[in-house]
Design a protein around this motif. Structure first.
Motif, short mmCIF file in Angstrom:
data_model
loop_
_atom_site.label_atom_id
_atom_site.label_comp_id
_atom_site.label_asym_id
_atom_site.label_seq_id
_atom_site.Cartn_x
_atom_site.Cartn_y
_atom_site.Cartn_z
N ARG A 180 0.83 -1.21 0.00
CA ARG A 180 0.00 0.00 0.00
C ARG A 180 0.87 1.26 0.00
NH1 ARG A 180 -3.25 -3.19 3.58
NH2 ARG A 180 -2.21 -2.26 5.40
N THR A 181 1.94 1.23 0.77
CA THR A 181 2.84 2.39 0.82
C THR A 181 3.50 2.60 -0.54
OG1 THR A 181 3.28 1.96 3.16
CG2 THR A 181 4.80 3.42 2.01
N CYS A 182 3.94 1.51 -1.17
CA CYS A 182 4.54 1.61 -2.50
C CYS A 182 3.57 2.23 -3.49
CB CYS A 182 4.96 0.22 -3.01
SG CYS A 182 6.43 -0.46 -2.24
N TYR A 183 2.33 1.78 -3.47
CA TYR A 183 1.32 2.32 -4.38
C TYR A 183 1.21 3.83 -4.21
CZ TYR A 183 -0.49 -2.41 -5.43
OH TYR A 183 -0.64 -3.71 -5.84
N ARG A 184 1.18 4.29 -2.97
CA ARG A 184 1.06 5.73 -2.72
C ARG A 184 2.29 6.48 -3.25
NH1 ARG A 184 -0.97 4.08 2.40
NH2 ARG A 184 1.04 4.53 3.39
N ARG A 185 3.45 5.90 -3.05
CA ARG A 185 4.67 6.59 -3.46
C ARG A 185 4.76 6.74 -4.98
NH1 ARG A 185 7.78 7.40 0.93
NH2 ARG A 185 7.96 5.81 2.57
N ILE A 186 4.29 5.75 -5.72
CA ILE A 186 4.44 5.79 -7.18
C ILE A 186 3.15 6.18 -7.88
CG2 ILE A 186 6.30 4.11 -7.10
CD1 ILE A 186 4.39 1.95 -8.02
N GLY A 187 2.08 6.42 -7.11
CA GLY A 187 0.85 6.95 -7.69
C GLY A 187 0.07 5.96 -8.52
N VAL A 188 0.00 4.69 -8.08
CA VAL A 188 -0.81 3.69 -8.77
C VAL A 188 -1.83 3.12 -7.79
CG1 VAL A 188 1.08 3.10 -10.32
CG2 VAL A 188 0.72 1.73 -8.25
N GLY A 189 -2.87 2.45 -8.35
CA GLY A 189 -3.92 1.95 -7.50
C GLY A 189 -4.09 0.46 -7.50
N ASP A 190 -3.30 -0.26 -8.31
CA ASP A 190 -3.45 -1.71 -8.36
C ASP A 190 -2.14 -2.38 -8.75
OD1 ASP A 190 -3.24 -1.70 -11.27
OD2 ASP A 190 -5.32 -1.04 -11.30
N ARG A 191 -2.13 -3.69 -8.62
CA ARG A 191 -0.91 -4.47 -8.84
C ARG A 191 -0.43 -4.41 -10.29
NH1 ARG A 191 0.13 -8.18 -4.85
NH2 ARG A 191 1.99 -9.50 -5.10
N ALA A 192 -1.36 -4.47 -11.23
CA ALA A 192 -0.98 -4.47 -12.64
C ALA A 192 -0.22 -3.20 -13.00
CB ALA A 192 -2.22 -4.62 -13.52
N ASN A 193 -0.72 -2.05 -12.53
CA ASN A 193 -0.03 -0.81 -12.83
C ASN A 193 1.27 -0.67 -12.04
OD1 ASN A 193 -1.60 0.80 -14.80
ND2 ASN A 193 -3.24 0.53 -13.32
N ALA A 194 1.32 -1.27 -10.86
CA ALA A 194 2.57 -1.28 -10.10
C ALA A 194 3.64 -2.07 -10.85
CB ALA A 194 2.34 -1.88 -8.71
N VAL A 195 3.25 -3.19 -11.45
CA VAL A 195 4.20 -3.99 -12.24
C VAL A 195 4.69 -3.20 -13.44
CG1 VAL A 195 4.44 -6.03 -13.71
CG2 VAL A 195 3.29 -6.22 -11.49
N LEU A 196 3.77 -2.53 -14.14
CA LEU A 196 4.17 -1.72 -15.30
C LEU A 196 5.14 -0.63 -14.89
CD1 LEU A 196 0.75 -1.38 -17.15
CD2 LEU A 196 2.71 -2.79 -17.82
N TRP A 197 4.84 0.03 -13.74
CA TRP A 197 5.74 1.06 -13.25
C TRP A 197 7.10 0.46 -12.90
CZ3 TRP A 197 8.85 2.58 -9.33
CH2 TRP A 197 9.14 3.94 -9.21
N GLY A 198 7.07 -0.69 -12.25
CA GLY A 198 8.32 -1.34 -11.87
C GLY A 198 9.18 -1.71 -13.07
N VAL A 199 8.56 -2.23 -14.12
CA VAL A 199 9.30 -2.58 -15.33
C VAL A 199 9.97 -1.35 -15.93
CG1 VAL A 199 9.04 -3.39 -17.71
CG2 VAL A 199 7.91 -4.62 -15.85
N ASP A 200 9.26 -0.21 -15.88
CA ASP A 200 9.79 1.02 -16.48
C ASP A 200 10.82 1.73 -15.62
OD1 ASP A 200 8.21 0.73 -18.73
OD2 ASP A 200 6.60 2.02 -17.97
N HIS A 201 10.95 1.31 -14.36
CA HIS A 201 11.83 2.04 -13.44
C HIS A 201 12.88 1.16 -12.77
CE1 HIS A 201 8.43 4.85 -13.88
NE2 HIS A 201 9.29 5.80 -13.54
N GLY A 202 13.31 0.12 -13.46
CA GLY A 202 14.47 -0.65 -13.00
C GLY A 202 14.19 -1.69 -11.95
N PHE A 203 12.93 -2.13 -11.80
CA PHE A 203 12.61 -3.14 -10.80
C PHE A 203 12.57 -4.56 -11.37
CE2 PHE A 203 11.48 0.63 -8.60
CZ PHE A 203 11.57 0.33 -7.24
N ARG A 204 12.91 -4.70 -12.63
CA ARG A 204 13.03 -6.03 -13.21
C ARG A 204 14.49 -6.47 -13.09
NH1 ARG A 204 10.91 -6.80 -19.21
NH2 ARG A 204 8.92 -7.02 -18.09
N PRO A 205 14.75 -7.73 -12.72
CA PRO A 205 16.14 -8.19 -12.61
C PRO A 205 16.88 -8.05 -13.93
CG PRO A 205 14.62 -9.80 -11.66
CD PRO A 205 13.78 -8.79 -12.39
N ALA A 206 18.20 -7.90 -13.83
CA ALA A 206 19.02 -7.84 -15.04
C ALA A 206 18.88 -9.13 -15.82
CB ALA A 206 20.49 -7.61 -14.67
N LYS A 207 18.96 -9.03 -17.12
CA LYS A 207 18.87 -10.21 -17.96
C LYS A 207 20.13 -11.07 -17.80
CE LYS A 207 15.95 -8.05 -21.47
NZ LYS A 207 15.84 -7.65 -22.90
#
Length: 216
Positions: A180-207
Motif C-alpha cells: 500500500r505504501t509503494c502504491y502511494r509513493r508511485i501513484g498507482v492503485g493496483d498491482r498491474a499498474n505497479a508492475v508496469l511502473w516497476g518494469v519502467d523504473h528498474g525493478f526487473r532483474p538484469a537479464k
C-alpha cells in the motif's frame, strides 16, 4: 596484506553498483573486480559478497551454488534480515559470514578483512533493522525504503503476497502494508499498474549475461 578481491553478486545492477561505490574509498584494502547480475562469478576472487536484495535469502540453494562455484575463496551473505534461523542456515549452506547492511562502509571493510583472514567478523550487528549506510536500491529517489523497494521488485518479478512473505521472512500483513505504501509513493492503485511502473523504473532483474567487470 594486499588488496582483497571482491565480487558483488545480485540480480539488480543498481544494487551491485551501489555496493561497489560504497567500497570505492577503501580501494587500498578492497578491490571490487566483478559485478555479477544474474550470472555466476567468473574471476577468482577472495570474497563473493551475496546481496540478498529481491533474491533468495541465505538459506536457499543460491548460496550453496555460490560456495560450490570454485571461483570464490569465501562467501559472505550481505543482508538486512538478521533472523537467527537465516544466519544459521546461511552458515550451514557454506557461507563464511553473514553481514548486516546497516554496517557503515568502514565497518563493512573491517568485516571483510576478518572474513578474508578466516576469522568471524566482529560486525556489531544491530538487534533491529536499520537503513543501510551508503547502499543503493531501485526507487530510492522516489522515497522508498529498502523493504518497500524489495517488495515492489518481487511484485515486478510476479511473486504473490504469500511468496513475498516467505521470501522476505515477513508476515503477509506486513507485506500488504509495504505494498500500500509503494502504491502511494508511485501513484498507482493496483498491482498491474505497479508492475508496469516497476518494469519502467528498474525493478526487473538484469537479464542473463549482464555480468560487468569493475574498472581497474
Amino acid at each position: 596484506m594486499g588488496q582483497i578481491r571482491i565480487a558483488v553478486v545480485n540480480d539488480y545492477q543498481v544494487v551491485v553498483e551501489g555496493v561497489a561505490a560504497m567500497l570505492r574509498s577503501y580501494s587500498d584494502v578492497v578491490r571490487v573486480v566483478e559485478l555479477d547480475a544474474n550470472e555466476d562469478v567468473e574471476q577468482t576472487v577472495d570474497i563473493a559478497l551475496y546481496d540478498t536484495f529481491a533474491a533468495f535469502p541465505g538459506d536457499h540453494r543460491d548460496v550453496r551454488r555460490l560456495v560450490e562455484n570454485g571461483h570464490a575463496r569465501r562467501v559472505a551473505v550481505y543482508t538486512w534480515n538478521l533472523d537467527g534461523d537465516l544466519i544459521q542456515a546461511s552458515l550451514d549452506h557454506g557461507a563464511d559470514a553473514y553481514l548486516s547492511k546497516a554496517l557503515p562502509a568502514a565497518k563493512l571493510v573491517e568485516a571483510l578483512i576478518a572474513v578474508h583472514a578466516g576469522r568471524h567478523p566482529d560486525d556489531g550487528r544491530p538487534r533491529r533493522f536499520a537503513a543501510p549506510v551508503g547502499n543503493d536500491w531501485p526507487g530510492r529517489e522516489e522515497g522508498m525504503t529498502l523493504r518497500e523497494s524489495e517488495v515492489l521488485a518481487l511484485i515486478t518479478q510476479g511473486l504473490s503476497n504469500d511468496e513475498i512473505a516467505e521470501r522476505m521472512h515477513l508476515s503477509v500483513n506486513s507485506v500488504k502494508t509495504h505494498i500500500r505504501t509503494c502504491y502511494r509513493r508511485i501513484g498507482v492503485g493496483d498491482r498491474a499498474n505497479a508492475v508496469l511502473w516497476g518494469v519502467d523504473h528498474g525493478f526487473r532483474p538484469a537479464k542473463a549475461g549482464a555480468t560487468a567487470h569493475a574498472p581497474r
